[in-house]
Design a protein around this motif. Structure first.
Motif, short mmCIF file in Angstrom:
data_model
loop_
_atom_site.label_atom_id
_atom_site.label_comp_id
_atom_site.label_asym_id
_atom_site.label_seq_id
_atom_site.Cartn_x
_atom_site.Cartn_y
_atom_site.Cartn_z
N VAL A 172 45.05 32.96 32.57
CA VAL A 172 44.02 31.95 32.35
C VAL A 172 44.18 30.88 33.42
CG1 VAL A 172 42.94 30.41 30.69
CG2 VAL A 172 44.21 32.40 29.87
N GLY A 190 53.17 32.63 24.88
CA GLY A 190 52.42 31.79 25.81
C GLY A 190 53.36 31.20 26.85
N LYS A 247 43.32 21.71 27.88
CA LYS A 247 43.07 23.15 27.89
C LYS A 247 44.38 23.92 27.77
CE LYS A 247 40.65 22.95 31.76
NZ LYS A 247 40.43 21.49 31.90
N ALA A 248 45.42 23.48 28.48
CA ALA A 248 46.73 24.11 28.34
C ALA A 248 47.25 23.96 26.92
CB ALA A 248 47.72 23.50 29.34
N LEU A 256 45.52 26.40 24.57
CA LEU A 256 46.04 27.75 24.74
C LEU A 256 47.42 27.88 24.10
CD1 LEU A 256 44.87 30.26 26.18
CD2 LEU A 256 46.39 29.75 28.09
N SER A 287 42.48 27.61 35.66
CA SER A 287 41.47 26.56 35.71
C SER A 287 41.37 25.98 37.11
CB SER A 287 41.83 25.45 34.71
OG SER A 287 40.93 24.37 34.81
N TRP A 298 49.14 30.38 31.52
CA TRP A 298 48.25 29.30 31.96
C TRP A 298 48.56 28.93 33.40
CZ3 TRP A 298 43.92 26.86 31.17
CH2 TRP A 298 43.71 25.62 31.77
N ARG A 342 53.32 28.42 30.12
CA ARG A 342 52.65 27.43 30.96
C ARG A 342 53.70 26.74 31.80
NH1 ARG A 342 51.78 22.45 26.76
NH2 ARG A 342 52.93 23.34 25.01
N GLY A 344 47.31 26.02 35.94
CA GLY A 344 46.54 24.78 35.97
C GLY A 344 45.89 24.50 37.31
N PHE A 391 49.61 35.01 26.78
CA PHE A 391 48.80 34.24 27.71
C PHE A 391 49.68 33.56 28.77
CE2 PHE A 391 47.35 33.22 23.23
CZ PHE A 391 46.56 34.37 23.11
N MET A 439 50.78 20.95 32.81
CA MET A 439 50.73 21.84 31.64
C MET A 439 50.56 21.09 30.33
SD MET A 439 54.70 23.01 31.27
CE MET A 439 56.06 21.84 31.36
#
Length: 264
Positions: free
Chosen positions: A101, A59, A44-45, A48, A103, A32, A61, A34, A30, A40
């Motif tokens: 992902v 992952g 939500k971060a 994830l 946002s 992220w 971020r 933002g 994934f 980060m």
């Protein structure tokens, strides 16, 4: 919690990032992206990142310049600059199969990132196995800012180059004329975007920052074989209740597993 690391962006700005989970199993992970003035370390971060650790998936971020722990000034930020940083971070630290992902503003950047990869880095674009958008603020500088601003605000932006927009989430949002003008270089909703991977949009029906009508506009602009829009009853812009976070995790994991032929 993984340690914060730093990567210099193409312009030399130190970008703070975290690697979560594992990156040595070849599994779909994934990335992220933002929102405007977020970082980060948000819920939500964090959800994830926890999913990456729990499922032993990679992952990534990071904070854009002027956000969170990264260097640079927020008022110097533009869509071009944050997009360049996002592309750099994905190419440098997000190799292999990934779900993007995004946002709010990160949803716009996720789509711009995907488009740029397809144009300039087709091999990397093939690794994008899905995109999840939460209240995607595509074209926000025009549709959700400039077009909605009263004449007095437009005049202040033109005369002073900056306007402090009140926020329900804390400090005012600093909006600059440079951000608005640069954003016009990246508008994509009118021309649309071809997407070869699945796209899932999650949108609250009580979001006052990015209205549900805007999510429908984003949905209509995406041309692909598998684009879905989920409208969440009572959901606000943050989409950070336990139920919202569970839906986010389930949606992202389903796309990752589907790319691997699990539960397809």
């Amino acid at each position: 919690m993984t340690d914060i690391k730093f990567e210099n962006a193409p312009d030399g700005t130190p970008i703070a990032y975290r690697h979560d989970g594992r990156d040595d199993l070849g599994r779909c992970g994934f990335v992220w992206l933002g929102g405007y003035k977020s970082d980060m370390e948000g819920s939500k971060a964090g959800a994830l990142a926890a999913l990456a650790r729990e499922t032993r998936r990679p992952g990534l971020r990071f904070d854009y310049s002027g956000h969170g722990a990264s260097g640079g000034l927020f008022v110097d930020g533009t869509i071009s600059k944050w997009l360049e940083q996002s592309v750099h971070m994905v190419l440098t630290h997000g190799r292999g199969p990934r779900i993007l992902v995004g946002s709010s503003m990160g949803g716009w950047l996720a789509l711009l990132l995907y488009r740029q990869l397809r144009l300039r880095h087709p091999a990397a674009a093939q690794n994008i196995k899905g995109i999840v958008l939460l209240a995607p603020a595509a074209d926000m500088t025009e549709d959700l800012m400039w077009d909605e601003f009263p004449d007095a605000v437009r005049k202040e932006l033109n005369d002073k180059g900056v306007w402090l927009r009140p926020s329900a989430y804390g400090e005012p949002y600093t909006i600059t004329r440079r951000l608005i003008e640069d954003g016009r270089r990246h508008l994509l909703l009118n021309q649309g975007l071809d997407v070869a991977c699945p796209v899932c949009i999650l949108q609250g029906d009580e979001d006052t920052d990015v209205p549900a009508t805007h999510a429908v506009k984003v949905f209509g602009a995406l041309r692909g074989p598998d684009v879905t829009l989920t409208l969440i009853k009572g959901g606000d812009h943050r989409l950070s209740t336990p139920g919202n976070l569970a839906l986010l995790r389930d949606t992202v994991l389903r796309l990752a597993e589907r790319s691997e032929g699990i539960g397809a």
